[in-house]
Enzyme design. Structure first.
Site, PDB file in Angstrom:
ATOM      1  N   GLY A  47       0.788  -1.226   0.000  1.00 13.73           N
ATOM      2  CA  GLY A  47       0.000   0.000   0.000  1.00 13.73           C
ATOM      3  C   GLY A  47       0.820   1.276   0.000  1.00 13.73           C
ATOM      4  O   GLY A  47       0.283   2.352  -0.238  1.00 13.73           O
ATOM      5  N   CYS A  56     -18.662 -12.246 -20.179  1.00 16.46           N
ATOM      6  CA  CYS A  56     -19.937 -12.261 -20.889  1.00 16.46           C
ATOM      7  C   CYS A  56     -19.893 -13.257 -22.056  1.00 16.46           C
ATOM      8  O   CYS A  56     -20.789 -14.074 -22.220  1.00 16.46           O
ATOM      9  CB  CYS A  56     -20.243 -10.856 -21.395  1.00 16.46           C
ATOM     10  SG  CYS A  56     -21.950 -10.591 -21.897  1.00 16.46           S
ATOM     11  N   CYS A  84     -26.012 -11.867 -21.520  1.00 15.96           N
ATOM     12  CA  CYS A  84     -25.730 -13.197 -20.966  1.00 15.96           C
ATOM     13  C   CYS A  84     -26.566 -13.507 -19.734  1.00 15.96           C
ATOM     14  O   CYS A  84     -26.485 -14.603 -19.198  1.00 15.96           O
ATOM     15  CB  CYS A  84     -24.246 -13.353 -20.662  1.00 15.96           C
ATOM     16  SG  CYS A  84     -23.712 -12.487 -19.186  1.00 15.96           S
ATOM     17  N   CYS A 123     -22.676  -6.676 -19.439  1.00 16.18           N
ATOM     18  CA  CYS A 123     -21.470  -6.936 -18.661  1.00 16.18           C
ATOM     19  C   CYS A 123     -20.369  -5.970 -19.075  1.00 16.18           C
ATOM     20  O   CYS A 123     -20.120  -5.764 -20.264  1.00 16.18           O
ATOM     21  CB  CYS A 123     -20.958  -8.349 -18.920  1.00 16.18           C
ATOM     22  SG  CYS A 123     -21.871  -9.630 -18.087  1.00 16.18           S
ATOM     23  N   CYS A 134     -27.556  -8.817 -16.952  1.00 18.51           N
ATOM     24  CA  CYS A 134     -26.935  -8.466 -18.236  1.00 18.51           C
ATOM     25  C   CYS A 134     -27.880  -8.830 -19.372  1.00 18.51           C
ATOM     26  O   CYS A 134     -28.423  -9.935 -19.414  1.00 18.51           O
ATOM     27  CB  CYS A 134     -25.607  -9.206 -18.394  1.00 18.51           C
ATOM     28  SG  CYS A 134     -24.889  -9.067 -20.043  1.00 18.51           S
TER      29      CYS A 134
END
Lengths: 293, 196
Positions: free
Chosen positions: A32, A272, A244, A266, A241
């Protein structure tokens, strides 16, 4: 004779790679923390992923398989051009399949498919400093990180609540890594924040213009900042979606016409396509787009 | 014949890349052995693994500290200067890397530069050619799922106490690479070590 100049493997010269590699190792050792590095000019403008490209160039080898996504999509300009760049200068195999890739360079999404051990996710980062819009001076933000003084970030989130009744930050949502450094996860939607937590993949972040590299090792705690009475939550979508039928994935709204017709699809094109190949169908799959009207 | 010009990477680009990935994986997954591809053939007492790490990571920007035996050997100094172009330093607080050929020659970890609160990355990475003695240890921290109980060739004596002090300085502190038997094991400063 070859008419174009030949570059070193993966474009960068070896001294540059060593410098970036040393920065990557320190970044992994201090999860980080933003390690300064001597970012080079790349054959693309700032904002097009020069940081991510330098990180990828420093780690990639001939046996790697590279996937590049831009907002989840493998087929948009930035993804296509970076993939072509590495196919040319490093002669590596490229793929669009998340599961087949050893290195995935991303601009602002984490693939829906859970990443596994041994994969490396390289983020292109525009502004690495999560405190930058709260405190413009680098000398001050550096001191704030050193003193673990992150009260200002909580004030910012609190002001969201005071003004909007909820935390309105939806992307580049600040996280705390291993209980120490507050980190900008790059402008990914906050939907992806939980995927960073305890991920099995190594996550490397490169900011070319701002000259910073940082990292999240595998199995590392990544906690989105929040309040007890306003816990962190991700976006939810009303409908699946349209292509899909997937639920629980990040969706993009696509405008279909000028009469208000729209669809949600998606953001992760590979996910997808794979679902459709397995026979999943959304309401608009296989129909002409006029059907949406 | 000048030994300094022999024993570098046969393929400086791909050998360095392969070694770097092993080192990167070693620090990303502390305590787990990563095979270091064979490459460097430095003059003894510098081991091939120490040589490979030096060739991979060191150059004119990264001063190297050598232990007493390595520092006394003119061939080792000449090889590092020629192959890496790295300056050698006798001051452990000025070293970005420390090459140690024997854990008995490793000074207390606190004698190396620890980085500052603002710039914890400016600390020494110690590369130690480990011995044969294994210690049963429990590791925790970033890169480790839960905890890892393993046998590692860490130095004997008060190393565990020194490492605890090193961890307490986090985010400052040194990082350690244990090399030998064609492999590298990483112990970044973020790792907590206790005797199992």
């Amino acid at each position: 004779m070859n008419s174009i100049a030949t570059y070193n493997f993966a474009y960068l010269d070896e001294q540059t790679k060593r410098m970036i590699r040393r920065a990557i190792l320190k970044a992994i050792a201090v999860p980080g923390y933003q390690v300064p590095f001597a970012s080079r000019e790349m054959p693309m403008p700032y904002g097009w992923g020069t940081g991510g490209v330098q990180v990828t160039a420093a780690i990639i080898g001939p046996t790697d398989v590279l996937k590049v996504i831009d907002q989840g999509a493998d087929d948009t300009t930035n993804a296509v051009s970076i993939r072509a760049f590495f196919a040319k200068v490093a002669n590596v195999a490229v793929t669009t399949h998340t599961a087949d890739a050893t290195i995935i360079q991303t601009r602002h999404r984490i693939p829906e498919k859970t990443l596994r051990e041994g994969q490396v996710l390289v983020y292109q980062v525009p502004i690495p400093e999560p405190l930058r819009f709260l405190e413009p001076r680098e000398t001050e933000t550096r001191k704030m990180h050193a003193l673990e003084e992150y009260g200002l970030m909580h004030v910012k989130l609190y002001e969201d609540i005071a003004r909007h009744g909820r935390i309105a930050t939806t992307y580049a949502y600040p996280v705390k890594v291993e209980g120490r450094y507050v980190m900008d996860p790059s402008p990914t939607p906050k939907f992806d924040n939980p995927k960073m937590h305890m991920s099995e993949a190594l996550q490397l972040f490169g900011a070319g213009r701002e000259k910073r590299i940082y990292a999240v090792p595998p199995h590392t705690e990544v906690v989105s900042l929040d309040f007890e009475d306003h816990p962190f939550e991700i976006q939810h979508f009303e409908e699946p979606c349209a292509l899909c039928g997937a639920t629980g994935v990040y969706l993009d709204e696509v405008i279909l016409d000028d009469h208000g017709g729209h669809m949600f699809v998606c953001s992760d094109t590979d996910n997808c396509e794979e679902r459709r190949a397995h026979g999943h169908r959304g309401v608009l799959a296989g129909h002409a787009l006029e059907a949406a009207e | 014949m000048d030994l300094a010009i022999e024993g570098g990477f046969a393929d400086p680009v791909l050998d360095a890349q392969g070694a770097f990935r092993a080192i990167m994986d070693a620090l990303a997954c502390p305590g787990r052995r990563q095979a270091l591809p064979p490459g460097a053939a430095p003059p003894t007492p510098l081991t091939p693994e120490l040589g490979s790490v030096a060739l991979t990571l060191c150059d004119h920007d990264s001063p190297i500290w050598l232990d007493a035996i390595l520092a006394a050997d003119a061939a080792v100094g000449g090889w590092l200067r020629f192959q890496c172009g790295a300056p050698l330093t006798s001051d452990p607080t000025a070293a970005q890397f420390a090459l140690v050929s024997d854990s008995a020659l490793l000074p207390p970890l606190e004698r190396f530069t620890q980085g500052s609160d603002e710039y914890p990355d400016r600390s020494t990475t110690i590369v130690l050619a480990h011995g044969a003695t294994l210690h049963r240890l429990t590791l925790r921290g970033p890169g480790i799922k839960g905890e890892l109980v393993t046998e590692l060739p860490v130095p004997s004596g008060d190393f565990i106490a020194q490492w605890r002090a090193n961890r307490a300085r986090f985010p400052r502190g040194v990082d350690l690479l244990l090399v030998g038997d064609g492999a590298v094991i990483g112990l970044p400063r973020s790792t907590r070590i206790s005797e199992a």
